[in-house]
Motif scaffolding. Sequence first.
Motif, short mmCIF file in Angstrom:
data_model
loop_
_atom_site.label_atom_id
_atom_site.label_comp_id
_atom_site.label_asym_id
_atom_site.label_seq_id
_atom_site.Cartn_x
_atom_site.Cartn_y
_atom_site.Cartn_z
N SER A 1 40.73 33.95 43.50
CA SER A 1 39.22 34.06 42.80
C SER A 1 38.70 35.91 43.05
O SER A 1 37.91 36.11 41.19
CB SER A 1 38.16 33.16 43.92
N LEU A 2 38.38 36.42 43.45
CA LEU A 2 38.60 38.10 43.69
C LEU A 2 39.62 38.10 42.48
O LEU A 2 38.88 39.24 41.62
CB LEU A 2 38.70 38.27 44.87
N LEU A 3 40.52 37.62 42.24
CA LEU A 3 41.49 38.70 41.27
C LEU A 3 41.01 38.34 40.51
O LEU A 3 41.40 39.17 38.88
CB LEU A 3 43.02 37.71 41.47
N ALA A 4 40.70 36.89 39.83
CA ALA A 4 40.27 36.73 38.45
C ALA A 4 39.33 37.52 37.88
O ALA A 4 38.49 37.74 36.84
CB ALA A 4 40.03 34.99 38.46
N ALA A 5 38.19 37.63 39.04
CA ALA A 5 36.73 38.18 38.65
C ALA A 5 36.98 40.00 38.72
O ALA A 5 36.90 40.00 37.66
CB ALA A 5 35.79 38.08 39.87
N ALA A 6 37.93 40.13 39.06
CA ALA A 6 38.43 41.98 38.84
C ALA A 6 39.15 42.06 37.47
O ALA A 6 38.98 42.31 37.01
CB ALA A 6 38.93 42.04 39.90
N SER A 7 39.87 41.35 36.87
CA SER A 7 40.61 41.10 35.91
C SER A 7 39.74 40.70 35.37
O SER A 7 39.86 41.91 33.40
CB SER A 7 42.25 40.38 35.96
N SER B 1 27.69 40.54 41.47
CA SER B 1 26.77 40.74 41.95
C SER B 1 26.85 39.82 43.30
O SER B 1 28.13 39.08 43.93
CB SER B 1 25.13 40.23 41.82
N ILE B 2 26.46 39.82 44.75
CA ILE B 2 26.54 38.80 45.24
C ILE B 2 24.98 38.60 46.47
O ILE B 2 23.85 39.22 45.79
CB ILE B 2 27.28 39.92 47.24
N GLY B 3 25.10 37.53 47.13
CA GLY B 3 23.58 36.96 47.30
C GLY B 3 23.19 36.20 48.36
O GLY B 3 25.03 36.09 48.75
N ASN C 1 27.18 34.20 48.01
CA ASN C 1 27.93 34.16 46.74
C ASN C 1 27.98 35.10 46.16
O ASN C 1 28.36 36.39 46.90
CB ASN C 1 27.73 33.18 45.83
N LEU C 2 29.72 35.63 45.59
CA LEU C 2 29.84 36.58 44.61
C LEU C 2 29.84 36.27 42.56
O LEU C 2 30.34 35.20 42.97
CB LEU C 2 30.95 37.21 44.71
N THR C 3 29.37 36.83 42.56
CA THR C 3 29.39 36.35 40.89
C THR C 3 29.26 37.61 40.23
O THR C 3 29.02 38.55 40.51
CB THR C 3 27.65 35.97 40.94
N HIS C 4 30.26 37.18 38.52
CA HIS C 4 30.60 38.00 37.93
C HIS C 4 30.41 37.93 36.03
O HIS C 4 30.92 36.61 36.68
CB HIS C 4 32.72 38.63 38.26
N PHE D 1 32.55 34.33 33.08
CA PHE D 1 32.20 33.90 34.07
C PHE D 1 32.43 33.87 35.30
O PHE D 1 33.30 31.83 35.03
CB PHE D 1 30.80 32.87 33.83
N PHE D 2 31.96 34.61 36.76
CA PHE D 2 32.08 33.37 38.03
C PHE D 2 31.87 33.98 39.21
O PHE D 2 30.79 34.23 38.51
CB PHE D 2 33.97 34.60 37.78
#
Length: 286
Positions: A12-18, A29-31, A53-56, A66-67
């Motif tokens: 998931s983090l890789l998808a958000a970064a890429s 953001s983190i929430g 949550n981690l949102t991008h 959107f992730f």
Amino acid sequence: MAFRSAPLLALSLLAAASSALAADWSDTSIGYRYGKQFAEPFNQKDISKSIINLTHASGYQYGSNFFNADLLLADKNDPASVGSNTGSQEVYVVYRHTLDLGKVTGANLKFGPVRGLGLTAGFDINTKDDAGYNSKKRMWMAGPTVMFDVPGFLNMSLLQLWESNAPYNGYSKTSVERYSYDAHPMLNLAWGIPFSIGSLPLSFEGYANFIAAKGKNEFGVGTKPETNIDMMLMYDLSPLVNAQKKTFRVGLEYQYWRNKFGNDHKGTAGKGAFAKTPMIRAEYHF
């Protein structure tokens, strides 16, 4: 839980970064949110949950991404295992990509209140440790999107869903091989509309999913249509702490979920299949 969810979180983090690469704009953001009236089917108790949550979100030349990844930590009213005094843990990941057809083709697709047309595709994945179901949801989706011309955004999508699960019941100690529901449609609304009351910078945000019945479930029981509405009113308090605009936000959130996961709230699933959950929410954007 930690061992099974770690690869999912890494992916998931890789998808958000890429997805941020070559972005014209992005917001990460983190929430944290908290509520005391969460509900789960076949559970008649109100459940308290803390959710991190981690949102991008980002936009690029031809569309947007959107992730979101939620870590949901419940109290003992949703036990982690049979007889446990600790609550369940869940990781739920959402990804959506919307391709803007006007940007791809170079055509002006704006008309009336419509800003543009697009195609949306994505997935939901979760893993949960709890006493009764231990969800391992996998859901893919795709369909057309209408983007309305409003401050912020308002998108309406008609998506076809392909969903499966492979649950395990801790009470009966029985597992079900991965089971696919009938393909079924979902009407989705997603919005984020900024406004102000006097000098108060506010934003009305959320989504609404109207989901058709998905045939019989893993146990041969017919499912029901779902209504899942999650909306929030957020306040940008960044100026009060001398931070950049939209860095710190706080607000109130409310979720209305009728026939949760397709379970009939008037049947054996009981009131746990009808969630009406107020929450408090805080976010840090970077």
